[in-house]
Design a protein around this motif. Structure first.
Motif, short mmCIF file in Angstrom:
data_model
loop_
_atom_site.label_atom_id
_atom_site.label_comp_id
_atom_site.label_asym_id
_atom_site.label_seq_id
_atom_site.Cartn_x
_atom_site.Cartn_y
_atom_site.Cartn_z
N THR A 1 0.82 -1.22 0.00
CA THR A 1 0.00 0.00 0.00
C THR A 1 0.84 1.26 0.00
OG1 THR A 1 -0.11 -0.12 2.42
CG2 THR A 1 -1.92 -1.10 1.19
N ASN A 2 2.11 1.18 0.46
CA ASN A 2 2.93 2.37 0.50
C ASN A 2 3.66 2.61 -0.82
OD1 ASN A 2 4.68 0.25 0.62
ND2 ASN A 2 5.99 1.13 2.23
N GLN A 3 3.27 1.88 -1.86
CA GLN A 3 3.92 2.04 -3.15
C GLN A 3 2.93 2.49 -4.22
OE1 GLN A 3 7.11 1.78 -3.93
NE2 GLN A 3 7.69 1.35 -1.82
N GLU A 4 1.89 3.19 -3.82
CA GLU A 4 0.87 3.63 -4.76
C GLU A 4 1.44 4.55 -5.84
OE1 GLU A 4 -2.36 3.02 -5.31
OE2 GLU A 4 -2.27 1.43 -3.85
N GLU A 5 2.57 5.24 -5.52
CA GLU A 5 3.10 6.18 -6.49
C GLU A 5 3.65 5.49 -7.72
OE1 GLU A 5 6.42 5.07 -3.66
OE2 GLU A 5 4.31 5.64 -3.52
N SER A 6 3.90 4.17 -7.64
CA SER A 6 4.44 3.46 -8.80
C SER A 6 3.35 3.16 -9.84
CB SER A 6 5.08 2.14 -8.35
OG SER A 6 4.11 1.24 -7.87
N ARG A 7 2.11 3.36 -9.48
CA ARG A 7 1.02 3.09 -10.41
C ARG A 7 0.64 4.36 -11.17
NH1 ARG A 7 -0.29 0.36 -5.51
NH2 ARG A 7 -0.03 -1.89 -5.78
N PHE A 8 -0.01 4.18 -12.30
CA PHE A 8 -0.41 5.33 -13.11
C PHE A 8 -1.46 6.15 -12.36
CE2 PHE A 8 0.72 4.27 -17.77
CZ PHE A 8 1.99 3.88 -17.37
N SER A 9 -1.27 7.46 -12.33
CA SER A 9 -2.26 8.35 -11.72
C SER A 9 -3.48 8.43 -12.63
CB SER A 9 -1.65 9.74 -11.54
OG SER A 9 -1.39 10.32 -12.81
N PRO A 10 -4.62 8.88 -12.09
CA PRO A 10 -5.81 9.03 -12.95
C PRO A 10 -5.56 9.90 -14.18
CG PRO A 10 -6.43 9.20 -10.65
CD PRO A 10 -4.93 9.15 -10.68
N ARG A 11 -4.83 10.98 -13.99
CA ARG A 11 -4.53 11.88 -15.12
C ARG A 11 -3.69 11.17 -16.18
NH1 ARG A 11 -1.63 17.81 -14.51
NH2 ARG A 11 -1.66 18.37 -16.72
N ARG A 12 -2.70 10.42 -15.73
CA ARG A 12 -1.84 9.70 -16.67
C ARG A 12 -2.62 8.59 -17.38
NH1 ARG A 12 4.06 7.13 -15.09
NH2 ARG A 12 5.09 7.56 -17.08
N GLN A 13 -3.50 7.92 -16.66
CA GLN A 13 -4.35 6.89 -17.27
C GLN A 13 -5.20 7.49 -18.39
OE1 GLN A 13 -6.57 4.02 -14.83
NE2 GLN A 13 -5.47 4.82 -13.07
N ILE A 14 -5.79 8.65 -18.12
CA ILE A 14 -6.65 9.30 -19.10
C ILE A 14 -5.87 9.65 -20.36
CG2 ILE A 14 -7.98 11.40 -19.57
CD1 ILE A 14 -8.85 11.32 -16.59
N VAL A 15 -4.67 10.23 -20.17
CA VAL A 15 -3.84 10.63 -21.31
C VAL A 15 -3.45 9.41 -22.14
CG1 VAL A 15 -1.62 11.58 -22.00
CG2 VAL A 15 -2.95 12.72 -20.21
N PHE A 16 -2.99 8.35 -21.48
CA PHE A 16 -2.55 7.16 -22.19
C PHE A 16 -3.71 6.43 -22.86
CE2 PHE A 16 1.53 7.86 -20.56
CZ PHE A 16 2.42 6.95 -21.10
N ALA A 17 -4.83 6.30 -22.14
CA ALA A 17 -5.99 5.60 -22.72
C ALA A 17 -6.53 6.35 -23.93
CB ALA A 17 -7.09 5.46 -21.66
N ALA A 18 -6.57 7.67 -23.84
CA ALA A 18 -7.04 8.47 -24.98
C ALA A 18 -6.07 8.33 -26.15
CB ALA A 18 -7.18 9.94 -24.58
N SER A 19 -4.77 8.29 -25.84
CA SER A 19 -3.77 8.21 -26.90
C SER A 19 -3.81 6.86 -27.62
CB SER A 19 -2.37 8.43 -26.32
OG SER A 19 -2.26 9.72 -25.73
N VAL A 20 -3.92 5.76 -26.86
CA VAL A 20 -3.94 4.44 -27.52
C VAL A 20 -5.24 4.22 -28.27
CG1 VAL A 20 -2.36 3.39 -25.87
CG2 VAL A 20 -4.81 3.25 -25.45
N SER A 21 -6.25 5.01 -27.93
CA SER A 21 -7.53 4.90 -28.63
C SER A 21 -7.57 5.76 -29.88
CB SER A 21 -8.68 5.31 -27.71
OG SER A 21 -8.73 4.49 -26.55
#
Length: 206
Positions: A98-118
């Motif tokens: 649980t103390n390693q949440e920063e290693s996961r994609f943030s909501p903003r980064r998810q949105i940018v990447f998901a929009a880009s791959v789409s």
């Protein structure tokens, strides 16, 4: 009834193959502790597909297929972005603590990447516009909108299911090694698609 069944079967046929969009959604489901944390990617992919399907039915295919330079632009943007995305996913080291949440994609980064791959995936765009857009010509009025709604509904259901399935598989290994392997496999597949896209871009010139 025919437009509904046609739309469902066609959408499944297009969305089932292992593409960059599917890999990214699955990956986000796997590396996040809670399904809700992957929702930004799921919702963004669903919205982008909804827009593409609507544009396909609205007749944008005529514009895309009549301009070679537009195809070249799509393939160029897709190649460079996929190469970059593969590198980012390869280097990302997800942890399950649980103390390693920063290693996961943030909501903003998810949105940018998901929009880009789409929206920067030429194959997805051409398949959606070419296949769904062309198939929709068989219907008019109410039938056309039933067909469109069926395609959009399948798209949303598939992305939600992918994220849920990814989350379940991500829980198999508690030390994070399994998630790292998922990232590495995802990155390799994405790089292979980038190479294929680069080859097709090269074929425009030779």
């Amino acid at each position: 009834m025919e437009p509904l069944i046609h739309g469902i079967l066609l959408a499944f046929g297009l969305i089932l193959p292992l593409g960059v969009q599917n890999i990214f959604i699955f990956n986000q489901g796997a590396i996040h502790r809670k399904f809700t944390k992957a929702l930004p990617a799921v919702i963004t992919a669903g919205v982008c597909d909804t827009i593409l399907i609507y544009l396909a039915v609205a007749g944008v295919s005529v514009i895309v297929f009549n301009f070679e330079w537009l195809k070249m632009l799509l393939f160029s943007a897709g190649f460079f972005f996929l190469a970059y995305m593969g590198l980012v996913i390869w280097k990302n080291k997800p942890e399950v603590r649980t103390n390693q949440e920063e290693s996961r994609f943030s909501p903003r980064r998810q949105i940018v990447f998901a929009a880009s791959v789409s929206l920067l995936n030429p194959h997805a765009i051409l398949d959606t516009i070419g296949v769904i857009g062309t198939s929709s010509l068989a219907y008019t009025g109410y039938g056309k909108w039933v067909f469109t709604a069926a395609c959009i509904g399948v798209s949303w259901l598939w992305f939600i299911s992918l994220a849920v399935f990814g989350k379940k598989l991500g829980q198999i290994n508690g030390n994070g090694k399994f998630l790292i392997r998922i990232n590495q496999i995802s990155a390799i597949i994405i790089w292979m698609m980038a190479i294929y896209m680069g080859y097709q871009l090269f074929s425009f010139f030779f």
